[in-house]
Design a protein around this motif. Structure first.
Motif, PDB file in Angstrom:
ATOM      1  N   SER A 205       0.917  -1.242   0.059  1.00 40.18           N
ATOM      2  CA  SER A 205      -0.080   0.041   0.079  1.00 40.18           C
ATOM      3  C   SER A 205       0.825   1.177   0.097  1.00 40.18           C
ATOM      4  N   VAL A 206       0.662   2.304  -0.829  1.00 37.61           N
ATOM      5  CA  VAL A 206       1.492   3.325  -1.053  1.00 37.61           C
ATOM      6  C   VAL A 206       0.582   4.481  -1.049  1.00 37.61           C
ATOM      7  N   LEU A 207       1.100   5.300  -0.492  1.00 34.47           N
ATOM      8  CA  LEU A 207       0.785   6.869  -0.531  1.00 34.47           C
ATOM      9  C   LEU A 207       1.680   7.753  -1.239  1.00 34.47           C
ATOM     10  N   GLU A 208       1.285   8.612  -2.216  1.00 40.70           N
ATOM     11  CA  GLU A 208       2.311   9.384  -2.791  1.00 40.70           C
ATOM     12  C   GLU A 208       1.457  11.057  -2.688  1.00 40.70           C
ATOM     13  N   VAL A 209       2.489  11.588  -1.909  1.00 46.05           N
ATOM     14  CA  VAL A 209       2.093  13.264  -1.553  1.00 46.05           C
ATOM     15  C   VAL A 209       2.681  13.944  -2.762  1.00 46.05           C
ATOM     16  N   GLY A 210       2.072  14.846  -3.039  1.00 47.77           N
ATOM     17  CA  GLY A 210       2.128  15.939  -4.116  1.00 47.77           C
ATOM     18  C   GLY A 210       2.127  15.288  -5.380  1.00 47.77           C
TER      19      GLY A 210
ATOM     20  N   VAL B  91      -2.982   5.574  -2.663  1.00 49.70           N
ATOM     21  CA  VAL B  91      -3.518   6.832  -2.297  1.00 49.70           C
ATOM     22  C   VAL B  91      -2.504   8.031  -2.969  1.00 49.70           C
ATOM     23  N   VAL B  92      -3.440   8.728  -3.799  1.00 48.21           N
ATOM     24  CA  VAL B  92      -2.699   9.763  -4.432  1.00 48.21           C
ATOM     25  C   VAL B  92      -3.203  11.066  -4.075  1.00 48.21           C
ATOM     26  N   THR B  93      -2.349  12.088  -3.465  1.00 49.95           N
ATOM     27  CA  THR B  93      -2.754  13.344  -2.973  1.00 49.95           C
ATOM     28  C   THR B  93      -2.086  14.461  -3.411  1.00 49.95           C
ATOM     29  N   ASP B  94      -2.631  15.647  -3.256  1.00 52.88           N
ATOM     30  CA  ASP B  94      -2.023  16.904  -3.674  1.00 52.88           C
ATOM     31  C   ASP B  94      -2.546  17.768  -2.705  1.00 52.88           C
ATOM     32  N   VAL B  95      -1.939  19.001  -2.430  1.00 54.84           N
ATOM     33  CA  VAL B  95      -2.526  20.122  -1.779  1.00 54.84           C
ATOM     34  C   VAL B  95      -3.357  21.041  -2.580  1.00 54.84           C
ATOM     35  N   ASP B  96      -3.298  20.895  -3.771  1.00 58.21           N
ATOM     36  CA  ASP B  96      -3.719  21.932  -4.940  1.00 58.21           C
ATOM     37  C   ASP B  96      -5.187  21.057  -5.233  1.00 58.21           C
ATOM     38  N   PRO B  97      -6.167  21.827  -5.126  1.00 56.56           N
ATOM     39  CA  PRO B  97      -7.529  21.059  -5.427  1.00 56.56           C
ATOM     40  C   PRO B  97      -7.808  20.822  -6.763  1.00 56.56           C
ATOM     41  N   ASP B  98      -7.320  21.739  -7.478  1.00 53.74           N
ATOM     42  CA  ASP B  98      -7.323  21.279  -8.964  1.00 53.74           C
ATOM     43  C   ASP B  98      -6.615  20.253  -9.493  1.00 53.74           C
ATOM     44  N   ALA B  99      -5.404  19.907  -8.975  1.00 60.08           N
ATOM     45  CA  ALA B  99      -4.681  18.842  -9.174  1.00 60.08           C
ATOM     46  C   ALA B  99      -5.246  17.503  -8.722  1.00 60.08           C
ATOM     47  N   VAL B 100      -5.911  17.474  -7.496  1.00 55.55           N
ATOM     48  CA  VAL B 100      -6.732  16.599  -6.942  1.00 55.55           C
ATOM     49  C   VAL B 100      -7.991  16.173  -7.896  1.00 55.55           C
TER      50      VAL B 100
ATOM     51  N   ASP C 276      -6.598   8.035   7.447  1.00 55.50           N
ATOM     52  CA  ASP C 276      -7.227   7.216   8.555  1.00 55.50           C
ATOM     53  C   ASP C 276      -6.451   5.948   8.513  1.00 55.50           C
ATOM     54  N   ARG C 277      -6.351   5.467   7.566  1.00 52.01           N
ATOM     55  CA  ARG C 277      -5.458   3.968   7.403  1.00 52.01           C
ATOM     56  C   ARG C 277      -4.330   4.121   6.913  1.00 52.01           C
ATOM     57  N   PRO C 278      -3.383   3.994   7.788  1.00 53.12           N
ATOM     58  CA  PRO C 278      -1.708   4.290   7.220  1.00 53.12           C
ATOM     59  C   PRO C 278      -1.538   3.077   6.206  1.00 53.12           C
ATOM     60  N   VAL C 279      -0.524   3.462   5.469  1.00 51.01           N
ATOM     61  CA  VAL C 279       0.055   2.804   4.318  1.00 51.01           C
ATOM     62  C   VAL C 279       1.562   2.141   4.770  1.00 51.01           C
ATOM     63  N   ASP C 280       1.736   1.183   3.787  1.00 50.28           N
ATOM     64  CA  ASP C 280       3.208   0.573   4.141  1.00 50.28           C
ATOM     65  C   ASP C 280       4.304   1.567   3.672  1.00 50.28           C
ATOM     66  N   THR C 281       4.068   2.514   2.766  1.00 46.03           N
ATOM     67  CA  THR C 281       4.745   3.278   2.294  1.00 46.03           C
ATOM     68  C   THR C 281       4.299   4.582   1.839  1.00 46.03           C
ATOM     69  N   ALA C 282       5.261   5.759   2.149  1.00 52.69           N
ATOM     70  CA  ALA C 282       4.748   6.969   1.641  1.00 52.69           C
ATOM     71  C   ALA C 282       6.067   7.243   0.711  1.00 52.69           C
ATOM     72  N   VAL C 283       5.603   7.920  -0.556  1.00 53.79           N
ATOM     73  CA  VAL C 283       6.558   8.498  -1.640  1.00 53.79           C
ATOM     74  C   VAL C 283       6.243  10.004  -1.777  1.00 53.79           C
TER      75      VAL C 283
ATOM     76  N   LEU D  35       8.488  15.634   7.781  1.00 50.15           N
ATOM     77  CA  LEU D  35       8.825  14.201   7.694  1.00 50.15           C
ATOM     78  C   LEU D  35       8.091  13.434   8.757  1.00 50.15           C
ATOM     79  N   ALA D  36       7.944  13.994  10.076  1.00 45.12           N
ATOM     80  CA  ALA D  36       7.528  13.360  11.156  1.00 45.12           C
ATOM     81  C   ALA D  36       5.859  13.380  10.844  1.00 45.12           C
ATOM     82  N   VAL D  37       5.362  14.412  10.473  1.00 45.73           N
ATOM     83  CA  VAL D  37       3.933  14.366  10.057  1.00 45.73           C
ATOM     84  C   VAL D  37       3.721  13.360   9.065  1.00 45.73           C
ATOM     85  N   LEU D  38       4.390  13.154   8.095  1.00 45.92           N
ATOM     86  CA  LEU D  38       4.127  12.159   6.698  1.00 45.92           C
ATOM     87  C   LEU D  38       4.412  10.941   7.496  1.00 45.92           C
TER      88      LEU D  38
END
Length: 257
Positions: free
Chosen positions: A50-55, A72-81, A108-115, A130-133
């Motif tokens: 399970s993978v989260l990509e931020v940005g 899980v794919v994420t971005d801070v920009d709502p247009d990108a989301v 809510d459900r942590p992943v194995d890896t964040a990228v 990094l601590a937040v991530l």
């Protein structure tokens, strides 16, 4: 804040500020398929099921992941989301969310890896980020980082897109340690890209990557870079790759001195 451009901490237009690109209706980025695969081949071996990509931006890198239990794919920009939700609408294992590393947000459900690819340099307090991530990663999981390398390559483009710094393996290891994480790998990558970036941005005073030059780089330089990676120890590069391990008890950030 300094006199730099606003960083990724405010959502509107964050993708454009961070990359120098706008969020277009089309998928974009089709001029760098070899480079994205080069990144993927270096990053994917360190990722779990399970993978989260931020940005994640337009989802160009994340689209290469297949066969995962959860992406899980994420971005801070709502247009990108919005674009991410549309791009991955037919993939049941993919979730797209707005996600702000500047706060205390966690999955809510942590992943194995964040990228995080070209994300950390946009934050002044990189250890805090990094601590937040790490709160979105299971104990014992990994955070894979890809960041701009070497302050000697810092250019007007870096300043314009809100980079607080470029990293060496040593400075990235230090940020990981200050976040309470264990650093398992930190090394430079893309030697030829670093030389080309220095020549274009520092000597040539180029204001940003040019589409035609990027295409040539992707066709010619990236294959040569792969060969060098296999044959030589790389002492310098355009980027730094690192893998941080979240301790079994979660991150234990050092107290500020």
């Amino acid at each position: 804040m300094t006199d730099r451009e606003p960083s990724m901490t405010s959502p509107e237009g964050a993708f454009a500020r961070a990359t120098g690109r706008t969020v277009p209706a089309e998928e974009g980025g089709a001029d760098k398929p070899r480079y994205r695969r080069y990144q993927y081949d270096l990053i994917a071996p360190h990722c779990g099921r399970s993978v989260l990509e931020v940005g994640a931006g337009l989802g160009e890198f994340a689209a290469q992941f297949t066969g995962l239990d959860r992406l899980v794919v994420t971005d801070v920009d709502p247009d990108a989301v919005a674009l991410l939700k549309n791009r991955f609408a037919d993939r049941a294992e993919v979730e797209a969310h707005q996600f702000d590393l500047a706060g205390t947000q966690a999955l809510d459900r942590p992943v194995d890896t964040a990228v995080a690819i070209n994300v950390l340099e946009h934050f002044e307090d990189d250890a805090h980020v990094l601590a937040v991530l790490a709160r979105s990663v299971v104990p014992g999981g990994t955070i894979v980082l890809w960041v701009p390398g070497y302050q000697s390559l810092y250019s007007e483009f870096d300043r314009r897109v809100g980079h607080f710094r470029r990293y060496t393996p040593a400075t990235l290891r230090d940020a990981i340690r200050r976040a309470g994480l264990a650093c398992e790998l930190a090394r430079p990558v893309n030697l030829l890209g670093g030389v080309a970036w220095w020549a274009a941005m520092r000597l040539g005073k180029v204001q940003g990557p040019k589409t035609g030059a990027v295409g040539v780089y992707d066709r010619v330089v990236v294959p040569a870079t792969r060969v060098l990676d296999r044959l030589l120890p790389i002492p310098f590069g355009q980027s730094v790759l690192a893998v941080a391990r979240v301790p079994d008890g979660g991150p234990r950030a050092e107290k500020a001195r």
